[in-house]
Design an enzyme around this catalytic site. Structure first.
Site, PDB file in Angstrom:
ATOM      1  N   GLU A  85       0.842  -1.200   0.000  1.00 34.50           N
ATOM      2  CA  GLU A  85       0.000   0.000   0.000  1.00 34.50           C
ATOM      3  C   GLU A  85       0.879   1.253   0.000  1.00 34.50           C
ATOM      4  OE1 GLU A  85      -3.154  -0.030  -0.403  1.00 34.50           O
ATOM      5  OE2 GLU A  85      -3.690  -2.111   0.058  1.00 34.50           O
ATOM      6  N   CYS A 149      -7.271  -1.398   8.629  1.00 35.04           N
ATOM      7  CA  CYS A 149      -5.964  -1.422   7.963  1.00 35.04           C
ATOM      8  C   CYS A 149      -5.550  -0.007   7.569  1.00 35.04           C
ATOM      9  CB  CYS A 149      -6.021  -2.317   6.726  1.00 35.04           C
ATOM     10  SG  CYS A 149      -6.187  -4.067   7.103  1.00 35.04           S
ATOM     11  N   HIS A 168      -0.859  -5.818   2.507  1.00 34.72           N
ATOM     12  CA  HIS A 168      -2.056  -6.658   2.563  1.00 34.72           C
ATOM     13  C   HIS A 168      -1.706  -8.061   2.071  1.00 34.72           C
ATOM     14  CE1 HIS A 168      -5.378  -3.494   2.937  1.00 34.72           C
ATOM     15  NE2 HIS A 168      -5.674  -4.443   3.785  1.00 34.72           N
TER      16      HIS A 168
END
Length: 210
Positions: A85, A149, A168
């Site tokens: 991410e 998250c 993730h």
């Protein structure tokens, strides 16, 4: 004189919803077995899926360990690859946590920027991982999902001025085993540390140059 060991904190999440076994915490435990080499002091934590706990615990981990890097790991039921991410988002948190709670403001940090980027070049890390030919596919994302998250990532990026990362992972067996995920995390985090070091040396040189 020996160089001091770097502290690295890696977190996974506890169970929530359909994820009665959270692949992120299982993967982090596999990473703990492998370690990150003699030069790194690895600290791992399981974080409950609760906004208020994240809001207090994530900054506390930075205070406790003064880490060079914090990597948060979460599970995504939609993921089929290990996903790096790029950024965390401040607003849009409407999903209820394990305590049936969500922030009244629906944001992480009042008056904080809309999004915060990691200082780590995730595209470059992804390319390096791909070149190594691991048995795990790695991809890039700019949307960590506006749930715990994303909330944890933004909170950590805000506290660390970008010295955080979020990864993730898919649910276990869809398609990767815990061992595969643990090995992939080890490679990814070692590469992230390599990418951090040149920028630190440049900063140090800049300070001495003044």
């Amino acid at each position: 004189m020996e160089r001091p060991r770097k502290a690295v904190v890696v977190t996974g999440f506890g169970p929530f919803g359909e994820h009665t076994v959270n692949a992120s915490w299982i993967a982090v435990q596999e990473l703990q077995k492998l370690g990150l080499g003699d030069g790194v002091e690895l600290h791992v934590y399981e974080i409950p899926v609760e906004y208020e706990t994240v809001r207090t615990l994530v900054p506390a981990l930075w205070e406790r360990h003064s880490p060079q890097l914090v990597v948060h790991v979460g599970v995504s039921g939609m993921a089929t690859t290990v996903t790096l991410e790029k950024c965390g988002h401040n607003k849009g948190y409407q999903g209820l946590d394990n305590c049936r709670f969500c922030p009244g403001s629906q944001c992480c940090v009042e008056d904080g920027p809309e999004s915060l980027d990691s200082v780590i070049d995730m595209d470059a890390v992804c390319q390096r991982v791909a070149a190594l030919g691991l048995d795990v596919s790695v991809s890039i994302s700019q949307d960590a999902g506006r749930y715990l998250c994303d909330f944890a990532y933004y909170t950590s990026l805000y506290r660390s001025r970008g010295r955080s990362a979020f990864v993730h992972v898919p649910p276990l067996g869809k398609p990767y085993s815990a061992e595969q995920l643990g090995r992939a995390l080890r490679v990814i985090i070692e590469l992230m540390l390599e990418f951090l070091e040149p920028s630190e040396e440049a900063t140090a040189n800049g300070r001495h140059g003044r």
